[in-house]
Motif scaffolding. Structure first.
Motif, PDB file in Angstrom:
ATOM      1  N   ALA A  73      12.411  13.941   6.868  1.00  0.00           N
ATOM      2  CA  ALA A  73      11.819  12.690   6.386  1.00  0.00           C
ATOM      3  C   ALA A  73      11.888  11.586   7.436  1.00  0.00           C
ATOM      4  O   ALA A  73      10.961  10.784   7.576  1.00  0.00           O
ATOM      5  CB  ALA A  73      12.513  12.256   5.114  1.00  0.00           C
ATOM      6  N   GLU A  74      13.003  11.591   8.220  1.00  0.00           N
ATOM      7  CA  GLU A  74      13.149  10.465   9.160  1.00  0.00           C
ATOM      8  C   GLU A  74      12.057  10.449  10.240  1.00  0.00           C
ATOM      9  O   GLU A  74      11.774   9.418  10.831  1.00  0.00           O
ATOM     10  CB  GLU A  74      14.547  10.390   9.778  1.00  0.00           C
ATOM     11  N   ARG A  75      11.441  11.627  10.453  1.00  0.00           N
ATOM     12  CA  ARG A  75      10.389  11.654  11.477  1.00  0.00           C
ATOM     13  C   ARG A  75       9.174  10.842  11.032  1.00  0.00           C
ATOM     14  O   ARG A  75       8.397  10.382  11.849  1.00  0.00           O
ATOM     15  CB  ARG A  75       9.954  13.093  11.775  1.00  0.00           C
ATOM     16  N   LEU A  76       9.014  10.700   9.712  1.00  0.00           N
ATOM     17  CA  LEU A  76       7.907   9.875   9.226  1.00  0.00           C
ATOM     18  C   LEU A  76       8.409   8.567   8.620  1.00  0.00           C
ATOM     19  O   LEU A  76       7.669   7.843   7.974  1.00  0.00           O
ATOM     20  CB  LEU A  76       7.063  10.645   8.206  1.00  0.00           C
ATOM     21  N   SER A  77       9.699   8.298   8.829  1.00  0.00           N
ATOM     22  CA  SER A  77      10.245   7.095   8.191  1.00  0.00           C
ATOM     23  C   SER A  77       9.624   5.837   8.781  1.00  0.00           C
ATOM     24  O   SER A  77       9.544   4.812   8.138  1.00  0.00           O
ATOM     25  CB  SER A  77      11.761   7.064   8.310  1.00  0.00           C
ATOM     26  N   GLY A  78       9.161   5.916  10.035  1.00  0.00           N
ATOM     27  CA  GLY A  78       8.475   4.771  10.647  1.00  0.00           C
ATOM     28  C   GLY A  78       7.260   4.404   9.815  1.00  0.00           C
ATOM     29  O   GLY A  78       6.992   3.237   9.549  1.00  0.00           O
ATOM     30  N   ALA A  79       6.549   5.427   9.377  1.00  0.00           N
ATOM     31  CA  ALA A  79       5.337   5.183   8.586  1.00  0.00           C
ATOM     32  C   ALA A  79       5.703   4.616   7.227  1.00  0.00           C
ATOM     33  O   ALA A  79       5.055   3.702   6.720  1.00  0.00           O
ATOM     34  CB  ALA A  79       4.560   6.482   8.423  1.00  0.00           C
ATOM     35  N   GLU A  80       6.791   5.147   6.651  1.00  0.00           N
ATOM     36  CA  GLU A  80       7.197   4.661   5.332  1.00  0.00           C
ATOM     37  C   GLU A  80       7.615   3.188   5.426  1.00  0.00           C
ATOM     38  O   GLU A  80       7.175   2.347   4.650  1.00  0.00           O
ATOM     39  CB  GLU A  80       8.347   5.504   4.782  1.00  0.00           C
ATOM     40  N   SER A  89       1.809   2.551  -3.878  1.00  0.00           N
ATOM     41  CA  SER A  89       2.437   3.765  -4.392  1.00  0.00           C
ATOM     42  C   SER A  89       1.623   4.997  -3.981  1.00  0.00           C
ATOM     43  O   SER A  89       2.185   6.020  -3.584  1.00  0.00           O
ATOM     44  CB  SER A  89       2.606   3.685  -5.907  1.00  0.00           C
ATOM     45  N   GLY A  90       0.301   4.870  -4.020  1.00  0.00           N
ATOM     46  CA  GLY A  90      -0.545   5.998  -3.621  1.00  0.00           C
ATOM     47  C   GLY A  90      -0.326   6.358  -2.162  1.00  0.00           C
ATOM     48  O   GLY A  90      -0.242   7.533  -1.800  1.00  0.00           O
ATOM     49  N   SER A  91      -0.196   5.310  -1.310  1.00  0.00           N
ATOM     50  CA  SER A  91      -0.030   5.570   0.125  1.00  0.00           C
ATOM     51  C   SER A  91       1.321   6.221   0.395  1.00  0.00           C
ATOM     52  O   SER A  91       1.431   7.122   1.219  1.00  0.00           O
ATOM     53  CB  SER A  91      -0.118   4.262   0.908  1.00  0.00           C
ATOM     54  N   LEU A  92       2.355   5.758  -0.335  1.00  0.00           N
ATOM     55  CA  LEU A  92       3.680   6.350  -0.128  1.00  0.00           C
ATOM     56  C   LEU A  92       3.686   7.806  -0.584  1.00  0.00           C
ATOM     57  O   LEU A  92       4.189   8.688   0.098  1.00  0.00           O
ATOM     58  CB  LEU A  92       4.749   5.534  -0.858  1.00  0.00           C
ATOM     59  N   GLN A  93       3.064   8.029  -1.740  1.00  0.00           N
ATOM     60  CA  GLN A  93       3.009   9.413  -2.253  1.00  0.00           C
ATOM     61  C   GLN A  93       2.292  10.320  -1.261  1.00  0.00           C
ATOM     62  O   GLN A  93       2.716  11.443  -0.989  1.00  0.00           O
ATOM     63  CB  GLN A  93       2.241   9.424  -3.564  1.00  0.00           C
ATOM     64  N   SER A  94       1.217   9.784  -0.735  1.00  0.00           N
ATOM     65  CA  SER A  94       0.431  10.570   0.215  1.00  0.00           C
ATOM     66  C   SER A  94       1.264  10.886   1.448  1.00  0.00           C
ATOM     67  O   SER A  94       1.233  11.981   1.999  1.00  0.00           O
ATOM     68  CB  SER A  94      -0.826   9.755   0.542  1.00  0.00           C
ATOM     69  N   LEU A  95       2.071   9.899   1.850  1.00  0.00           N
ATOM     70  CA  LEU A  95       2.918  10.100   3.019  1.00  0.00           C
ATOM     71  C   LEU A  95       4.005  11.143   2.740  1.00  0.00           C
ATOM     72  O   LEU A  95       4.267  12.029   3.558  1.00  0.00           O
ATOM     73  CB  LEU A  95       3.565   8.754   3.394  1.00  0.00           C
ATOM     74  N   ALA A 126       4.521  -3.797   5.188  1.00  0.00           N
ATOM     75  CA  ALA A 126       3.171  -4.343   5.009  1.00  0.00           C
ATOM     76  C   ALA A 126       3.045  -4.950   3.614  1.00  0.00           C
ATOM     77  O   ALA A 126       2.451  -6.008   3.420  1.00  0.00           O
ATOM     78  CB  ALA A 126       2.129  -3.253   5.218  1.00  0.00           C
ATOM     79  N   TRP A 127       3.648  -4.264   2.653  1.00  0.00           N
ATOM     80  CA  TRP A 127       3.589  -4.752   1.276  1.00  0.00           C
ATOM     81  C   TRP A 127       4.321  -6.094   1.152  1.00  0.00           C
ATOM     82  O   TRP A 127       3.856  -7.025   0.510  1.00  0.00           O
ATOM     83  CB  TRP A 127       4.199  -3.710   0.330  1.00  0.00           C
ATOM     84  N   GLN A 128       5.486  -6.199   1.818  1.00  0.00           N
ATOM     85  CA  GLN A 128       6.240  -7.456   1.775  1.00  0.00           C
ATOM     86  C   GLN A 128       5.465  -8.571   2.471  1.00  0.00           C
ATOM     87  O   GLN A 128       5.468  -9.715   2.039  1.00  0.00           O
ATOM     88  CB  GLN A 128       7.596  -7.277   2.453  1.00  0.00           C
ATOM     89  N   THR A 129       4.799  -8.213   3.561  1.00  0.00           N
ATOM     90  CA  THR A 129       4.017  -9.213   4.292  1.00  0.00           C
ATOM     91  C   THR A 129       2.893  -9.725   3.414  1.00  0.00           C
ATOM     92  O   THR A 129       2.619 -10.913   3.355  1.00  0.00           O
ATOM     93  CB  THR A 129       3.430  -8.583   5.570  1.00  0.00           C
ATOM     94  N   ARG A 130       2.272  -8.784   2.697  1.00  0.00           N
ATOM     95  CA  ARG A 130       1.184  -9.177   1.810  1.00  0.00           C
ATOM     96  C   ARG A 130       1.668 -10.174   0.766  1.00  0.00           C
ATOM     97  O   ARG A 130       1.020 -11.153   0.466  1.00  0.00           O
ATOM     98  CB  ARG A 130       0.658  -7.917   1.103  1.00  0.00           C
ATOM     99  N   SER A 131       2.865  -9.917   0.233  1.00  0.00           N
ATOM    100  CA  SER A 131       3.335 -10.819  -0.810  1.00  0.00           C
ATOM    101  C   SER A 131       4.042 -12.042  -0.212  1.00  0.00           C
ATOM    102  O   SER A 131       4.761 -12.738  -0.900  1.00  0.00           O
ATOM    103  CB  SER A 131       4.208 -10.053  -1.810  1.00  0.00           C
TER     104      SER A 131
END
Ligand SMILES: Cc1ncc(COP(=O)(O)O)c(C=O)c1O
Length: 418
Positions: free
Chosen positions: A27-34, A10-16, A40-45
């Motif tokens: 927003a779509e210009r940074l949607s790759g990062a989002e 959540s912190g990383s998304l907020q920061s983004l 990454a979160w899904q991969t972790r879980s």
């Protein structure tokens, strides 16, 4: 919000989102990062395949990159975010640079501290390990006759600072011989213990040796150093992003690293951890009135690269350093097993849980490493040559796969290695 390992997504998304708002870009210009962070979160879980990561990098799909130890691949979303930030900065450099970006990069620095399990005021952005190690060596206050204890397998980036200061002040530089076939971490610690004298002031070692990929017992060495009142400096060039790093657990006084290797950050980015308890001793770093990524005292920095650096750290933190370490070690061990079938090569470190890392090296008995590496390169396989050992080093990162290793093994057979 305090940054903890748990609320990092959540912190990383907020920061983004705040970055997107600040840069006033759609927003779509940074949607790759989002989406990279969410994936990454899904991969972790465990809901996504870690094997799909190569496609998230800018690596040429026609090469097999087995040399992250020299330079790692950059993540696409990190590259895009860096470029977008740079474009924004150049529209109004003085205002953007000295107001918005200073705040943003300092926030990234605090999040980098969480990544290393350090306090925010203990971590500074550097350009690389060489810079971090030099800063410490220059500032630790060596005097004539003092001794610095290290190994003969340090990378120049880890030792040139010590060597220079030793020569300048008349201190001595003492090496433990890492060519010995150590089988146990305790044997390594004993070798250091035997070389400590009344004049020893510092132990400085790489966390993972760049030559053989051997993981050094840095926790035990830190304990040894502190039992004797010594400063413990760790060269972590190869480690953050490869192994899960917790500087407090290691117990060292300083930890310098390069983020353009295993952390997949923009080139020219590194971290320096300096334990609070020693910050007075290494004074020059403190002239900035803190360990800020930017202050009037440390001069103008490459803000976009610092933001990209932060984004790379956030992505790995969300993916999970423990998960990354597990995958990196599994691949390295897979490679190790396959290589032991060749009679004409000699593995340069034993396979042992506490020695293992994401790098291994083997010595060639019947040809020159450079010729062999060139032959592999012609086949699109990129490895590192280690001239001092006539060896080849293989790095396995999360964007590699078992297929890459199989490809390497087939190429070795084709090159008539028996
Ligand atoms: C152990 C070690 N220390 C230091 C360095 C220097 O890294 P940089 O060039 O990023 O400062 C390297 C680079 O490979 C390394 O392996």
């Amino acid at each position: 919000m305090p940054y903890t390992r748990r609320n990092f997504l959540s912190g990383s998304l907020q920061s983004l989102f705040s970055l997107a708002a600040l840069l006033a870009i759609p927003a779509e210009r940074l949607s790759g990062a989002e989406s990279a962070l969410r994936e990454a979160w899904q991969t972790r879980s465990g809901r996504l395949d870690i094997g799909s990561i190569q496609a998230k990098t800018l690596l040429d799909p026609n090469i097999i990159h087995l040399n992250t130890g020299t330079l790692g691949a950059c993540l696409k979303h990190v590259f895009d975010l860096t470029q977008e930030s740079w474009r924004h900065l150049e529209k109004n450099p003085a205002i953007v640079g000295f107001h918005e970006f200073t705040k943003l990069t300092d926030e990234k620095r605090r999040r980098a501290a969480v990544f290393l399990s350090a306090d925010p005021d203990e971590v500074a952005f550097t350009r690389n390990t060489t810079e971090g190690m030099n800063l410490v060596a220059q500032a630790v206050g060596l005097k004539p006759g003092d001794e610095v204890l290290t190994t003969n397998h340090e990378h120049p980036g880890g030792y040139v600072g010590w060597k220079f200061v030793c020569e300048a002040v008349g201190a001595k530089w003492v090496q433990v011989d890492m060519n010995r076939p150590f089988q146990e971490p305790e044997e390594i610690v004993d070798s250091f213990r035997q070389k400590i004298t009344a004049r020893t002031r510092v132990i400085s070692v790489a966390h993972v040796l760049f030559t053989t990929g051997l993981r050094m017992p840095v926790q035990q060495l830190s304990r040894l150093a502190h039992e004797h009142g010594l400063f413990m400096a760790v060269d972590g060039a190869q480690v953050p992003g490869m192994l899960h790093v917790n500087v407090k657990k290691i117990g060292c006084d300083s930890y310098a690293s390069s983020s353009h290797k295993w952390l997949m950050a923009p080139k020219g980015s590194g971290l320096l951890y300096l334990r609070k308890g020693v910050q007075k001793q290494v004074r020059p770093l403190m002239l900035a009135g803190g360990m800020g990524s930017y202050t009037a005292y440390t001069g103008t920095r490459n803000f976009p690269a610092l933001l990209g650096h932060g984004a790379a750290i956030e992505w790995q933190q969300v993916l999970g350093p423990a998960k990354i370490e597990k995958r990196v070690l599994a691949l390295s061990n897979y490679c190790y097993e396959k290589l032991t079938a060749f009679k004409s090569i000699r593995m340069l470190r034993p396979r042992r849980k506490d020695f293992d890392s994401g790098m291994l090296a083997f010595a060639l008995s019947d040809r020159k490493n450079r010729d062999f590496a060139k032959a592999l390169q012609k086949r699109g396989i990129i490895v590192k040559v280690v001239p001092m050992l006539n060896a080849i080093r293989i790095s396995t990162h999360i964007y590699n796969s078992e297929k890459d290793i199989d490809h390497l093994i087939r190429a070795m057979h084709s090159e008539k290695l028996s």
